[in-house]
Scaffold this active site. Structure first.
Site, short mmCIF file in Angstrom:
data_model
loop_
_atom_site.label_atom_id
_atom_site.label_comp_id
_atom_site.label_asym_id
_atom_site.label_seq_id
_atom_site.Cartn_x
_atom_site.Cartn_y
_atom_site.Cartn_z
N ARG A 1 141.77 35.91 -50.83
CA ARG A 1 140.68 36.80 -50.37
C ARG A 1 140.00 36.27 -49.10
NH1 ARG A 1 137.11 41.00 -52.52
NH2 ARG A 1 134.93 40.61 -52.05
N ILE B 1 134.59 45.42 -47.78
CA ILE B 1 135.58 45.03 -48.78
C ILE B 1 134.80 45.00 -50.10
CG2 ILE B 1 135.19 42.59 -48.14
CD1 ILE B 1 137.92 41.86 -49.12
N SER B 2 135.32 45.65 -51.13
CA SER B 2 134.59 45.76 -52.40
C SER B 2 134.41 44.41 -53.09
CB SER B 2 135.33 46.69 -53.36
OG SER B 2 135.48 47.96 -52.81
N GLN B 3 133.44 44.40 -53.98
CA GLN B 3 133.19 43.26 -54.88
C GLN B 3 134.47 43.00 -55.69
OE1 GLN B 3 130.48 44.70 -57.76
NE2 GLN B 3 130.10 42.71 -58.71
#
Ligand code: SAH
Length: 217
Positions: A38, A64-66
């Protein structure tokens, strides 16, 4: 400590405290989240926050999502490994990478040219050879490679774009944030020969899906 080892430990910690502990049990999803780097998908300045329990800005007004949301959306597709998946909203490329660790092939569409070019280069650099990218309006889908076993839309709109439902295989699943500008519900549908079954996974907040079957710019 070796930098990559440090990030590997952060990743393990992320999976333990944010993903498994909140009920994600699919071993393929847990493995993908323990593997995909990530920290390589976020802007350089945010690298130290890359495994935090929150979304992060990726430039161009996008996010960018959790990690947990990514795990939940991926798990609800119930993937086994030989699927062909379509993603709308490539963004940083992290969600596509998670899928690429699990399935046979990922097709992903991005409408922002800066993000498209940047992320395509990153996929090459990280050797994600089973991800195919396209610069286009994803609300129209990608007919050429349809039908898809699963479709994931990572931006929100009031309704699921009809071309995406058309391009979903019978027995296929689609997940998307459905709702207004400010908040949406994560909806998963399953297309059967008799119609559409729908499941609500709860509230969420995504950026806007912009295009022919989405919001106006
Ligand atoms: N899946 C991404 C999330 C990025 S945010 C990730 O893992 O980082 C959502 C993305 O959807 C943004 O990059 C935005 O530009 C893109 N987007 C919005 N509308 C779109 C459309 N109609 N077609 C393709 N991409 C779209």
């Amino acid at each position: 400590m070796n930098e990559e080892l440090k990030y590997k430990r952060w990743r393990q910690e992320m999976v333990k405290t944010q993903i498994s502990s909140r009920g994600i049990t699919d071993s393929k999803v847990l493995h993908a989240m323990s593997t995909a780097p990530r920290h390589k998908f976020v802007p350089e300045a945010l690298i130290e926050s890359s495994y935090g329990d929150f979304p992060l800005p990726i430039g161009e007004g996008q996010t960018i999502s959790q990690p947990y949301i990514i795990a939940e959306m991926t798990q609800c597709l119930e993937l086994t490994g030989d699927e062909k998946v379509l993603e709308i909203g490539t963004g940083s490329g992290y969600q596509a990478a998670i899928l690429a660790h699990i399935v046979y092939k990922v097709y992903t569409i991005e409408r922002n040219q800066t993000l498209f070019l940047q992320t395509r280069k990153l996929f090459d650099r990280l050797k994600y050879h089973n991800i195919v990218t396209k610069y286009s309006d994803g609300t129209q889908g990608w007919k050429e490679h349809s039908p898809y076993d699963a479709i994931i839309v990572t931006a929100g709109f009031r309704q699921i774009p009809p071309p995406l439902i058309d391009q979903l295989a019978i027995g296929g699943k689609l997940v998307m944030p459905v709702g207004g500008h400010m908040s949406q519900e994560l909806v998963r549908i399953e297309k059967t020969k008799d119609g559409i079954n729908s499941l609500n996974l709860g509230g969420c907040r995504f950026v806007k899906l912009i295009g022919q079957y989405g919001w106006d710019e």
